[in-house]
Design a protein around this motif. Structure first.
Motif, PDB file in Angstrom:
ATOM      1  N   ASN A  81      12.128  16.467   7.493  1.00 36.65           N
ATOM      2  CA  ASN A  81      12.563  17.591   8.329  1.00 36.65           C
ATOM      3  C   ASN A  81      14.049  17.886   8.194  1.00 36.65           C
ATOM      4  N   ASN A  82      14.829  16.890   7.805  1.00 35.57           N
ATOM      5  CA  ASN A  82      16.267  17.110   7.611  1.00 35.57           C
ATOM      6  C   ASN A  82      16.598  17.580   6.195  1.00 35.57           C
ATOM      7  N   GLY A  83      15.547  17.865   5.404  1.00 32.75           N
ATOM      8  CA  GLY A  83      15.740  18.378   4.058  1.00 32.75           C
ATOM      9  C   GLY A  83      15.842  17.320   2.997  1.00 32.75           C
ATOM     10  N   TYR A  84      15.767  16.025   3.379  1.00 35.94           N
ATOM     11  CA  TYR A  84      15.912  14.946   2.398  1.00 35.94           C
ATOM     12  C   TYR A  84      14.656  14.823   1.546  1.00 35.94           C
ATOM     13  N   PRO A  85      14.807  14.834   0.213  1.00 34.67           N
ATOM     14  CA  PRO A  85      13.645  14.644  -0.667  1.00 34.67           C
ATOM     15  C   PRO A  85      13.321  13.162  -0.811  1.00 34.67           C
ATOM     16  N   LEU A  86      12.209  12.724  -0.239  1.00 40.38           N
ATOM     17  CA  LEU A  86      11.824  11.322  -0.247  1.00 40.38           C
ATOM     18  C   LEU A  86      10.767  11.090  -1.316  1.00 40.38           C
ATOM     19  N   TYR A  87      11.092  10.226  -2.270  1.00 41.45           N
ATOM     20  CA  TYR A  87      10.189   9.921  -3.386  1.00 41.45           C
ATOM     21  C   TYR A  87       9.512   8.572  -3.180  1.00 41.45           C
ATOM     22  N   GLU A  88       8.294   8.471  -3.693  1.00 44.35           N
ATOM     23  CA  GLU A  88       7.583   7.203  -3.764  1.00 44.35           C
ATOM     24  C   GLU A  88       7.095   6.999  -5.191  1.00 44.35           C
ATOM     25  N   ILE A  89       7.369   5.830  -5.737  1.00 47.87           N
ATOM     26  CA  ILE A  89       6.889   5.471  -7.071  1.00 47.87           C
ATOM     27  C   ILE A  89       5.881   4.341  -6.906  1.00 47.87           C
ATOM     28  N   VAL A  96      14.418   5.417  -1.201  1.00 47.37           N
ATOM     29  CA  VAL A  96      13.274   5.642  -2.082  1.00 47.37           C
ATOM     30  C   VAL A  96      12.216   4.601  -1.743  1.00 47.37           C
ATOM     31  N   LEU A  97      10.948   4.939  -1.976  1.00 50.72           N
ATOM     32  CA  LEU A  97       9.821   4.071  -1.660  1.00 50.72           C
ATOM     33  C   LEU A  97       9.169   3.578  -2.945  1.00 50.72           C
ATOM     34  N   ILE A 153       0.841  -1.201   0.000  1.00 51.47           N
ATOM     35  CA  ILE A 153       0.000   0.000   0.000  1.00 51.47           C
ATOM     36  C   ILE A 153       0.874   1.248   0.000  1.00 51.47           C
ATOM     37  N   GLN A 154       0.282   2.382  -0.376  1.00 54.31           N
ATOM     38  CA  GLN A 154       1.045   3.623  -0.532  1.00 54.31           C
ATOM     39  C   GLN A 154       1.515   4.191   0.808  1.00 54.31           C
ATOM     40  N   PHE A 155       2.728   4.720   0.802  1.00 55.46           N
ATOM     41  CA  PHE A 155       3.339   5.318   1.980  1.00 55.46           C
ATOM     42  C   PHE A 155       2.924   6.775   2.195  1.00 55.46           C
ATOM     43  N   LEU A 156       3.062   7.610   1.168  1.00 52.87           N
ATOM     44  CA  LEU A 156       3.003   9.060   1.346  1.00 52.87           C
ATOM     45  C   LEU A 156       1.620   9.680   1.203  1.00 52.87           C
ATOM     46  N   PRO A 157       0.825   9.333   0.192  1.00 51.45           N
ATOM     47  CA  PRO A 157      -0.468  10.007   0.018  1.00 51.45           C
ATOM     48  C   PRO A 157      -1.350   9.892   1.262  1.00 51.45           C
ATOM     49  N   GLU A 158      -2.042  10.981   1.562  1.00 46.76           N
ATOM     50  CA  GLU A 158      -2.876  11.049   2.760  1.00 46.76           C
ATOM     51  C   GLU A 158      -4.360  11.260   2.470  1.00 46.76           C
ATOM     52  N   GLU A 159      -4.697  11.736   1.274  1.00 45.35           N
ATOM     53  CA  GLU A 159      -6.045  12.272   1.081  1.00 45.35           C
ATOM     54  C   GLU A 159      -7.048  11.314   0.455  1.00 45.35           C
ATOM     55  N   SER A 170      -0.520   4.503 -11.555  1.00 47.06           N
ATOM     56  CA  SER A 170       0.866   4.828 -11.249  1.00 47.06           C
ATOM     57  C   SER A 170       0.980   6.325 -11.021  1.00 47.06           C
ATOM     58  N   GLU A 171       1.763   6.685 -10.023  1.00 49.85           N
ATOM     59  CA  GLU A 171       2.060   8.092  -9.783  1.00 49.85           C
ATOM     60  C   GLU A 171       3.361   8.191  -9.002  1.00 49.85           C
ATOM     61  N   VAL A 172       3.958   9.372  -9.048  1.00 54.80           N
ATOM     62  CA  VAL A 172       5.155   9.677  -8.270  1.00 54.80           C
ATOM     63  C   VAL A 172       4.761  10.684  -7.196  1.00 54.80           C
ATOM     64  N   SER A 173       5.132  10.392  -5.962  1.00 51.40           N
ATOM     65  CA  SER A 173       4.902  11.304  -4.849  1.00 51.40           C
ATOM     66  C   SER A 173       6.250  11.708  -4.264  1.00 51.40           C
TER      67      SER A 173
END
Length: 342
Positions: free
Chosen positions: A273-281, A256-257, A221-227, A265-268
């Motif tokens: 907080n430490n400035g790291y850009p975390l991507y999910e595919i 990466v996730l 299941i998806q990690f980042l999307p919330e809505e 399919s989508e990219v999130s």
């Protein structure tokens, strides 16, 4: 290399499991085969065994170093383990999938429909037997510790030296607490767990004790999307916060996730907080997709949403230290891509 006939699967009523008799066509070892550093990993989910499967041919043409199942590898919503075994057998015998598995290491995790019950969690009564069937399908050795642990989670390391990829397959089914639902939509369960404490401890150690250049965390299941109103990590907000805090704390190189489940399919992308850009595919739609998709919010989305048949492909440029994720459709047509530095 000889492909065994359909009789290579034997159903066992006692124990409710099946065994793969693959002496003539043992799969290649992922860890051993890509010891110089993998160049490509292909991945996908939502694969109904009864439907046409046109994507294996372009996937084969990619010659990936590894194939990663992201869940819903079959559709077998059942408490009958012989029925589930027959569903796995049907998929295993799919001719083009056979070609893939005898040339390419195959690893993976489950989601709900191959776990055995739609949106299922820890209360599914057949989860232990179902776990053994998944591991049989993935051709996990009988002596593997994964056979005796509670849950199908696993770590795989590909490559060596400074060209090492660590893949962490997370099980969001076996220990998952009850989903809360109001008016047909899931609402946050603030107290519940997704992974269970044993899996959390394993994950923390895997991220703390690592020297890999790239770390891929995979979930059904998806990690980042919330809505959106469907299954997602955000249905268990404390677990999602714990995961993001762990990634921030351990700061693994090239994190990466990847995820499945959604029939799109989508990219999130979110910035920690430490400035790291975390991507999910998210790659979800090997045999069927969300054809009626008309839009949904995702504050983290980058680019378009793909809702036609597709698979995911990661290519790694070790010299430039760049990952390129591609979403590809029928005949290998490029539909979406994302570059990520590591």
């Amino acid at each position: 290399m000889k492909i065994l006939p359909i009789g290579s699967f034997q159903l066992f009523t006692k124990g409710l499991a099946f065994c793969l008799l693959v002496a003539a066509c043992s799969p290649p070892s992922a860890e051993n085969q890509v010891n110089k550093g993998p160049g490509t990993l292909a991945f996908g989910s939502c694969n109904r065994q009864h439907l046409p499967q046109p994507l294996w041919k372009p996937i084969l043409e990619e010659k990936p170093d590894v194939w990663v199942w992201l869940g819903d590898n079959i559709y077998a919503d059942t408490h009958d383990m012989q029925e589930m075994a027959a569903s796995y057998e049907m998929q295993y015998q799919q001719p083009d999938y056979q070609k893939l598995r005898v040339t390419t290491p195959v690893v993976g995790i489950w989601d709900d429909h191959d776990y055995g019950i739609n949106d299922g969690g820890k209360h599914y009564s057949q989860k232990d037997s179902s776990q053994q069937l998944l591991l049989d399908f993935l051709e996990v050795p009988k002596e593997s510790p994964r056979r005796s642990q509670k849950g199908a989670y696993a770590a795989h390391t590909f490559g060596s030296g400074d060209r090492k990829v660590k893949l962490l397959l997370l099980d969001t089914r076996y220990h998952r607490d009850t989903l809360l639902k109001v008016n047909g939509s899931y609402v946050p369960n603030e107290e519940g767990t997704l992974l269970g404490e044993a899996q959390w401890k394993w994950l923390e150690e895997a991220l703390e004790k690592t020297d890999a250049a790239i770390h891929i965390l995979a979930s059904g299941i998806q990690f980042l999307p919330e809505e959106h109103r469907f299954e997602k990590w955000a249905n268990f907000p404390a677990e999602r916060r714990r995961l993001l805090a762990l990634i921030e704390k351990t700061n693994p190189s090239g994190a990466v996730l990847i995820s499945g489940d959604r029939h799109i399919s989508e990219v999130s992308k979110m910035t920690l907080n430490n400035g790291y850009p975390l991507y999910e595919i998210t790659s979800s739609g090997l045999t069927h997709v969300y054809s009626d998709y008309s839009g949904e919010p995702n504050r983290y989305r980058q680019g378009e949403v793909i809702h036609e048949l597709h698979y995911g492909l990661l290519t790694i440029d070790w010299e430039e230290k760049r990952m390129k994720f591609h979403i590809k459709g029928v005949e290998g047509l490029a539909l979406l891509e994302q570059d990520i530095s590591f």
